[in-house]
Design a protein around this motif. Structure first.
Motif, PDB file in Angstrom:
ATOM      1  N   UNK A 405       0.857  -1.187   0.000  1.00  0.00           N
ATOM      2  CA  UNK A 405       0.000   0.000   0.000  1.00  0.00           C
ATOM      3  C   UNK A 405       0.894   1.237   0.000  1.00  0.00           C
ATOM      4  N   UNK A 406       0.595   2.170  -0.899  1.00  0.00           N
ATOM      5  CA  UNK A 406       1.274   3.470  -0.942  1.00  0.00           C
ATOM      6  C   UNK A 406       0.203   4.548  -0.900  1.00  0.00           C
ATOM      7  N   UNK A 407       0.274   5.399   0.119  1.00  0.00           N
ATOM      8  CA  UNK A 407      -0.715   6.460   0.293  1.00  0.00           C
ATOM      9  C   UNK A 407      -0.032   7.713   0.812  1.00  0.00           C
ATOM     10  N   UNK A 412       0.529  15.130   7.977  1.00  0.00           N
ATOM     11  CA  UNK A 412       1.960  15.133   8.306  1.00  0.00           C
ATOM     12  C   UNK A 412       2.836  15.482   7.105  1.00  0.00           C
ATOM     13  N   UNK A 413       2.275  15.547   5.920  1.00  0.00           N
ATOM     14  CA  UNK A 413       3.063  15.826   4.729  1.00  0.00           C
ATOM     15  C   UNK A 413       4.033  14.716   4.409  1.00  0.00           C
ATOM     16  N   UNK A 414       3.564  13.443   4.541  1.00  0.00           N
ATOM     17  CA  UNK A 414       4.438  12.301   4.355  1.00  0.00           C
ATOM     18  C   UNK A 414       3.813  11.296   3.395  1.00  0.00           C
ATOM     19  N   UNK A 415       4.667  10.562   2.726  1.00  0.00           N
ATOM     20  CA  UNK A 415       4.251   9.393   1.957  1.00  0.00           C
ATOM     21  C   UNK A 415       4.383   8.180   2.856  1.00  0.00           C
ATOM     22  N   UNK A 416       3.358   7.327   2.864  1.00  0.00           N
ATOM     23  CA  UNK A 416       3.320   6.154   3.736  1.00  0.00           C
ATOM     24  C   UNK A 416       3.341   4.919   2.865  1.00  0.00           C
ATOM     25  N   UNK A 417       4.336   4.055   3.100  1.00  0.00           N
ATOM     26  CA  UNK A 417       4.490   2.803   2.362  1.00  0.00           C
ATOM     27  C   UNK A 417       4.314   1.657   3.347  1.00  0.00           C
TER      28      UNK A 417
END
Length: 489
Positions: A405-407, A412-417
């Motif tokens: 999952x990539x969102x 927080x201004x972050x990419x979450x993997x």
């Protein structure tokens, strides 16, 4: 740049002066240079000496200012008192002269040493006994009425001490008459001499006492610092377990000792990690090298062409394993450097899609949910390695399914993997240990499947170097690893 004047025994040579020009202009520069050299040699070197000199100088300056202020106040007070006595007597005598009742000898006044009355032509009309028969004290009397106050030296009236003189000029029936009344300042002179003598002894003694106290107190305050310095000087690269003494004062020195011990703790931990890393790396390298050597020895001892294919295939597999391990070690060395991380904008969406596409034929399928248009700052090779290591780890432990999952976390201004598997999972006690280098929770299975225990360690180091995080999160089944990376602006 070298000093313009190195040898004091040689004449100073001005490098800016043209050849043949007069050297007289170099003398002030030579004097200034020698003065700077002398000041540098006299400057105290230690903190203790500097503190003592500074405190002594401040106290000496303060005492000097206070002494001058005291002398000035005392001088002013005694002078004003003498002036008041002289002015009172001068006004009384001038009043007698104005009414025509002045006799040849003026009436004496309290505290007045002499009186002289002179007319406009400089003739003495009256005088006190100590000035009897003497000419006018001032050859040219005033030409207008008024009062003048002044201090005379004692020689004019044949006195040892100074005189505070009040001159009163008044109008009489026969013209202007000037009255001179003087009061000795012997009390002021005596007080000045006495106080100056006392201060000449007391001030140096006070400065000396302050210097001694400052020297002792500074030495007492710096004693823990010297103990810290001596202990640190004795600590070698094999004695990082030693610590500096922490004084019980809870002041800046105590905080310095605590900080120094914390630094030694980090150095010791770094040394332990380095030795452990070297030992683990040596162990990991020894196994494939041993296997490769055995295969080569078998091929040499049994030159059977039918066995060469199997032996070469095994040797090639071990060589690839050595190459991968060397690449991992090189990447870890680069990640441990203090160089700034790469900051190129990378399309993380496309990178993750490509990583998932390459695993379509893997043992365990990858189910991807990838948000579009996500970009982060970093390096394409680093980010590819991070995603690959997470997918390799999940594929190695999964039973039937790997979820990718990539969102975006907008708050927080972050990419979450997120990479999850449906395997045995990771126990809470091991959630940090899995990120240590050369760590295997199932050593035999990981070694058989080609794992070296560096994949998750490299992935976390990459995430941290790029300003993100990597951690193990709760999952209903299996393991779920979540990486966060700052979005590119």
């Amino acid at each position: 740049m070298a000093e313009p004047y190195e040898n004091p025994d040689r004449p100073y040579e001005n490098p800016d002066r043209p050849r043949g020009a007069p050297a007289g202009s170099a003398l002030p520069r030579e004097f200034a240079y020698r003065l700077r050299r002398a000041a540098a040699r006299l400057r105290p070197r230690s903190v203790r000496a500097q503190a003592t000199l500074g405190a002594s100088a401040v106290v000496a300056l303060a005492l000097g200012v206070a002494s001058f202020a005291l002398l000035g106040a005392l001088e002013t007070n005694l002078t004003m008192s003498a002036q008041a006595d002289a002015e009172r007597q001068a006004v009384q005598v001038a009043a007698l002269a104005a009414t025509g009742r002045l006799g040849p000898v003026p009436p004496p006044g309290r505290g007045t040493d002499f009186i002289q009355v002179v007319d406009a032509q400089g003739r003495v009309l009256a005088a006190s006994p100590n000035l009897s028969g003497r000419p006018a004290l001032v050859p040219e009397p005033p030409v207008a009425p008024g009062t003048v106050r002044d201090t005379w030296k004692g020689g004019r009236v044949r006195q040892e001490h100074r005189q505070r003189v009040v001159q009163v000029t008044t109008v009489t029936a026969s013209g202007l008459v000037t009255v001179y009344a003087g009061t000795s300042l012997r009390d002021a002179d005596t007080a000045d001499e006495t106080i100056m003598a006392v201060l000449a002894v007391v001030v140096p003694l006070l400065v000396l006492v302050v210097a001694m106290i400052t020297w002792r107190v500074t030495g007492w305050a710096l004693r823990p610092v010297e103990a810290i310095r001596a202990e640190v000087a004795e600590i070698g690269d094999r004695e990082l377990h030693r610590r500096v003494p922490v004084p019980p004062t809870r002041d800046e020195v105590a905080r310095l000792a605590v900080t120094m011990n914390a630094t030694l703790d980090r150095l010791e931990a770094a040394g332990i990690r380095q030795r452990r890393f070297i030992a683990d790396a040596s162990h990991e390298l020894r196994s494939p090298i041993t296997v490769l050597r055995t295969q080569l020895e078998v091929a040499q001892a049994h030159p059977d062409p039918e066995l060469w294919g199997e032996l070469v295939s095994g040797a090639l597999e071990d060589t690839v394993r050595l190459q991968d391990l060397a690449a991992d070690l090189l990447l870890l060395a680069r990640l441990d450097t203090s160089e700034p991380p790469p900051a190129t904008a990378v399309d993380l969406t496309e990178l993750v899609r490509e990583a998932a596409r390459t695993r379509r034929g893997a043992r365990v399928p990858v189910h991807a949910d990838i948000a579009p248009g996500i970009a982060v700052r970093g390096s394409t090779s680093w980010l590819t390695r991070l995603v690959t290591n997470l997918l390799d780890n999940a594929g190695r432990h999964a039973e039937q399914r790997v979820t990718l999952v990539l969102r975006v976390d907008g708050d927080r201004g972050e990419a979450v993997l997120e990479v999850a598997d449906d395997g045995a999972g990771i126990a809470p006690a091991d959630r940090e240990r899995v990120f240590e280098r050369f760590t295997r929770l199932d050593d035999a299975r990981a070694r058989d499947e080609g794992g070296t225990g560096l994949g998750l360690a490299i992935a976390r180091d990459i995430a941290l170097r790029l300003g993100g995080t990597l951690a193990v999160r709760d999952s209903p089944k299996g393991a779920r690893l979540v990486a966060t990376l700052p979005l590119a602006p």
